[in-house]
Write a protein that holds these residues in place. Structure first.
Motif, PDB file in Angstrom:
ATOM      1  N   HIS A 146      22.267 -25.728  81.121  1.00 33.53           N
ATOM      2  CA  HIS A 146      22.518 -25.307  82.507  1.00 33.53           C
ATOM      3  C   HIS A 146      23.982 -25.573  82.894  1.00 33.53           C
ATOM      4  O   HIS A 146      24.641 -24.745  83.514  1.00 33.53           O
ATOM      5  CB  HIS A 146      21.557 -26.080  83.423  1.00 33.53           C
ATOM      6  N   HIS A 156      27.234 -22.944  83.923  1.00 39.24           N
ATOM      7  CA  HIS A 156      28.109 -22.998  85.101  1.00 39.24           C
ATOM      8  C   HIS A 156      29.571 -23.201  84.711  1.00 39.24           C
ATOM      9  O   HIS A 156      30.423 -23.363  85.574  1.00 39.24           O
ATOM     10  CB  HIS A 156      27.658 -24.108  86.055  1.00 39.24           C
ATOM     11  N   HIS A 211      22.974 -16.506  83.840  1.00 39.25           N
ATOM     12  CA  HIS A 211      22.336 -17.421  84.801  1.00 39.25           C
ATOM     13  C   HIS A 211      22.526 -16.959  86.256  1.00 39.25           C
ATOM     14  O   HIS A 211      21.725 -17.333  87.128  1.00 39.25           O
ATOM     15  CB  HIS A 211      22.922 -18.828  84.594  1.00 39.25           C
ATOM     16  N   HIS A 235      20.879 -17.391  90.666  1.00 38.14           N
ATOM     17  CA  HIS A 235      21.607 -17.844  91.862  1.00 38.14           C
ATOM     18  C   HIS A 235      21.747 -16.755  92.913  1.00 38.14           C
ATOM     19  O   HIS A 235      22.154 -17.031  94.033  1.00 38.14           O
ATOM     20  CB  HIS A 235      22.991 -18.379  91.470  1.00 38.14           C
ATOM     21  N   HIS A 276      22.246 -26.968  95.009  1.00 32.83           N
ATOM     22  CA  HIS A 276      22.668 -26.268  93.791  1.00 32.83           C
ATOM     23  C   HIS A 276      22.645 -24.752  93.993  1.00 32.83           C
ATOM     24  O   HIS A 276      23.356 -24.021  93.298  1.00 32.83           O
ATOM     25  CB  HIS A 276      21.764 -26.664  92.613  1.00 32.83           C
TER      26      HIS A 276
END
Ligand SMILES: [Zn+2]
Ligand SMILES: [Zn+2]
Length: 297
Positions: free
Chosen positions: A134, A138, A147, A151, A226
């Motif tokens: 993860h 990012h 990913h 988001h 997050h």
């Protein structure tokens, strides 16, 4: 009921659910664990339970469930339980087991450990791998492109942890658990525990568990932060279920967010979520085609 007592009880819902799944898996016979439908039933029960809690103890009106969100989320739940699980089994678990067998490696000591220690080991192995995957997502553009669809969700709900581009869902499903000889009940218990925590940390439920839980496990407070809109604010609280790993590696941040999403907070369709990682490629092809057409003109 006294509002203070009611608040305390609502706050205790996530730890109480974790205890319930541990008691369940510790007491059912091995034959139940070997039946795939038991895990399917437990996961469905957890999901329905938290979806009902969203109706009873709503956290933010802006995250209220509607038909479109429900069916999109359900689609991803089924995708994870079928194709993603099969891919993970074929490309990771089976090769690990085969390599382990070929090298003559066995870990009988793991099987000898108490039930709870086996559960804790699996939770740690899964979460440690997911944390670094993860964090990589990012910090590296190609990984971020897989990913980012997770988001781009514009509200948080019980099944939102399952929503993401299939490449990301596959990458995040990888773990080294297959390397260890463990009781099947303990392995499935660990998956249910991380399932409960991850369901609550995406859910529109106003449970804020006390420190005995939130010090170790991720809560909706930490995980909503997050999901903040400014990209830089998303670079914290990477632990899917074990926020303790963020505390250890210095990526923990206190706080919460109620407005979630990315860029202009536009909601992506399933097709856009699937194509998202290929956007630069699609743009390049379009650009080339546009240029060759203008040259032709
Ligand atoms: Zn993320
Ligand atoms: Zn999330």
């Amino acid at each position: 009921m006294n509002t203070g007592i009611k608040k305390t009880l609502v706050d205790l819902l996530p730890p109480a659910t974790v205890v319930a799944v541990v008691v369940f898996w510790a007491s059912v016979p091995q034959s139940w664990a070997e039946n795939t439908w038991t895990m399917v039933g437990v996961t469905a029960a957890i999901t329905v339970f938290v979806l009902v809690l969203e109706q009873l103890f709503e956290r933010h009106p802006g995250w209220r469930m509607n038909r479109r969100e429900f069916f999109t989320d359900l689609f991803y739940m089924v995708l994870n339980a079928t194709l993603i699980a099969k891919a993970s089994n074929f490309f990771a678990e089976e090769p690990i087991k085969a390599a382990k067998h070929a090298m003559g490696i066995a870990t009988p000591w793991a099987m000898e450990m108490p039930f709870l220690a086996q559960v804790a080991l699996v939770v740690f192995l899964v979460e440690f791998g997911q944390y670094w995957m993860h964090r990589l997502m990012h910090n590296s553009t190609p990984f971020w492109l897989t990913h980012a669809p997770h988001h781009h969700i514009t509200q948080l709900n019980a099944m939102k942890g399952a929503v993401g581009n299939p490449i990301e869902l596959f990458l995040i499903s990888l773990s080294v658990v297959a390397f260890f000889d463990l009781r099947l009940n303990a392995v499935l218990c660990a998956f249910s525990v991380t399932g409960v925590i991850s369901t609550f940390n995406h859910a529109n439920v106003r449970s804020d568990p006390p420190l005995f839980y939130s010090f170790f496990f991720t809560t909706i407070r930490n995980h909503s932060l997050h999901h903040s809109v400014p990209y830089e604010d998303t670079r914290c609280n990477y632990g899917n279920s074990l926020i303790l790993i963020d505390r250890i590696f210095g990526t923990y941040r206190e706080g919460e967010a109620d407005v979630v999403g990315q860029e202009d907070r536009r909601r992506l369709s399933i097709k856009e979520q699937f194509l998202f990682p290929f956007q630069p490629l699609i743009a390049m092809v379009r650009d080339r085609r546009g240029r060759s057409m203008s040259v032709g003109n």
